[in-house]
Enzyme design. Structure first.
Site, PDB file in Angstrom:
ATOM      1  N   CYS A  78       0.832  -1.206   0.000  1.00  0.00           N
ATOM      2  CA  CYS A  78       0.000   0.000   0.000  1.00  0.00           C
ATOM      3  C   CYS A  78       0.869   1.260   0.000  1.00  0.00           C
ATOM      4  O   CYS A  78       1.531   1.539  -0.998  1.00  0.00           O
ATOM      5  CB  CYS A  78      -0.986  -0.050   1.161  1.00  0.00           C
ATOM      6  SG  CYS A  78      -2.407   1.005   0.882  1.00  0.00           S
ATOM      7  N   HIS A 175      -3.127  -5.175   1.855  1.00  0.00           N
ATOM      8  CA  HIS A 175      -2.399  -5.361   3.126  1.00  0.00           C
ATOM      9  C   HIS A 175      -2.371  -6.815   3.593  1.00  0.00           C
ATOM     10  O   HIS A 175      -3.133  -7.164   4.505  1.00  0.00           O
ATOM     11  CB  HIS A 175      -3.081  -4.547   4.224  1.00  0.00           C
ATOM     12  CG  HIS A 175      -2.961  -3.075   4.077  1.00  0.00           C
ATOM     13  ND1 HIS A 175      -1.884  -2.367   4.553  1.00  0.00           N
ATOM     14  CD2 HIS A 175      -3.787  -2.176   3.516  1.00  0.00           C
ATOM     15  CE1 HIS A 175      -2.051  -1.083   4.298  1.00  0.00           C
ATOM     16  NE2 HIS A 175      -3.198  -0.947   3.657  1.00  0.00           N
ATOM     17  N   GLU A 177      -0.471  -8.051   5.647  1.00  0.00           N
ATOM     18  CA  GLU A 177      -0.111  -8.041   7.073  1.00  0.00           C
ATOM     19  C   GLU A 177      -1.328  -7.872   7.978  1.00  0.00           C
ATOM     20  O   GLU A 177      -1.227  -8.083   9.189  1.00  0.00           O
ATOM     21  CB  GLU A 177       0.933  -6.942   7.343  1.00  0.00           C
ATOM     22  CG  GLU A 177       0.425  -5.504   7.302  1.00  0.00           C
ATOM     23  CD  GLU A 177       0.281  -4.936   5.889  1.00  0.00           C
ATOM     24  OE1 GLU A 177       0.316  -5.712   4.903  1.00  0.00           O
ATOM     25  OE2 GLU A 177       0.103  -3.707   5.770  1.00  0.00           O
TER      26      GLU A 177
HETATM   27  N1  GLN Z   1      -3.578   6.418   1.206  1.00  0.00           N
HETATM   28  C1  GLN Z   1      -2.254   6.130   1.657  1.00  0.00           C
HETATM   29  C2  GLN Z   1      -1.204   6.863   0.804  1.00  0.00           C
HETATM   30  O1  GLN Z   1      -1.529   7.363  -0.216  1.00  0.00           O
HETATM   31  C3  GLN Z   1      -1.972   4.641   1.638  1.00  0.00           C
HETATM   32  C4  GLN Z   1      -2.930   3.921   2.556  1.00  0.00           C
HETATM   33  C5  GLN Z   1      -2.416   2.665   3.158  1.00  0.00           C
HETATM   34  O2  GLN Z   1      -1.207   2.394   3.217  1.00  0.00           O
HETATM   35  N2  GLN Z   1      -3.345   1.889   3.666  1.00  0.00           N
HETATM   36  O3  GLN Z   1      -0.085   6.910   1.175  1.00  0.00           O
END
Ligand code: GLN
Length: 195
Positions: A78, A175, A177
């Site tokens: 992410c 994710h 994790e």
């Molecule tokens: N929206 C976050 C970003 O742009 C990422 C979100 C996340 O890691 N769950 O950095």
């Protein structure tokens, strides 16, 4: 034993540590450049990519991680995938290691977070094939485009790319994790061993 570091500046690094411990890997929280020494691989966790990037700059970690990435496995989940990318289509600190373009917050706001079953054939390398992968998306990015050397590992039902691998770099928009399904962590430990 394989020693995997998790960048521990902001975000859900502790969940990665727990997943790695469940599968028997050695772990280390990384906050300083010298803590990269001796690692077999490094995970960039989810969180807020602008914040993680700014802190990485402040702690002098950007160049050491780029150097580390020349010969070692790195996985971004992410926000971590955004940090790993070459291009996030806006101005923020990026490692620019993986030849992907990402679109941040591609699904909208926090309330637009969702979960979906994905077909990830590459997980057949570390577990019996066939079982779908239950993926958790939280204000997630999309992988907009990938270069020729990047292998697409997973797509949403609408065809959008959400997991990819380029050599020893791995990016997931979701994710692993935050679930008890450790197949992606097993895959990453295997990638870290083979470098
Ligand atoms: N929206 C976050 C970003 O742009 C990422 C979100 C996340 O890691 N769950 O950095």
């Amino acid at each position: 034993m394989t020693l995997i570091g998790v960048l521990a500046l902001q975000g859900d690094f502790i969940e990665h540590i727990h997943a790695l411990q469940r599968i028997g890997a050695d772990t280390r929280e990384v906050r300083l450049p010298q803590q990269l020494q001796g690692l077999d691989g490094l995970i960039l966790p989810g969180g807020e990519s602008t914040t993680i990037g700014k802190l990485a700059v402040a702690y002098g970690l950007m160049e050491p991680i780029q150097e580390f990435g020349k010969h070692h496995a790195i996985w971004g989940t992410c926000a971590g995938a955004i940090l790993l990318s070459k291009d996030a289509k806006r101005h923020q600190p990026l490692l620019e290691l993986m030849d992907i373009t990402v679109e941040r917050n591609a699904f909208g706001r926090q309330v637009d977070s969702f979960e979906v079953d994905l077909d990830i054939p590459a997980l057949g390398k570390v577990a019996p094939p066939g079982r779908p992968y239950h993926a958790v998306f939280i204000r997630a990015p999309l992988i907009d485009s990938v270069s020729a050397g990047v292998e697409v590992l997973g797509r949403l039902p609408n065809g959008k790319i959400v997991a990819a691998r380029e050599g020893h770099f791995l990016a997931t928009a979701f994710h692993p994790e935050l679930t008890q399904d450790d197949r992606f962590h097993k895959l990453f430990v295997e990638m870290s061993k083979s470098d």
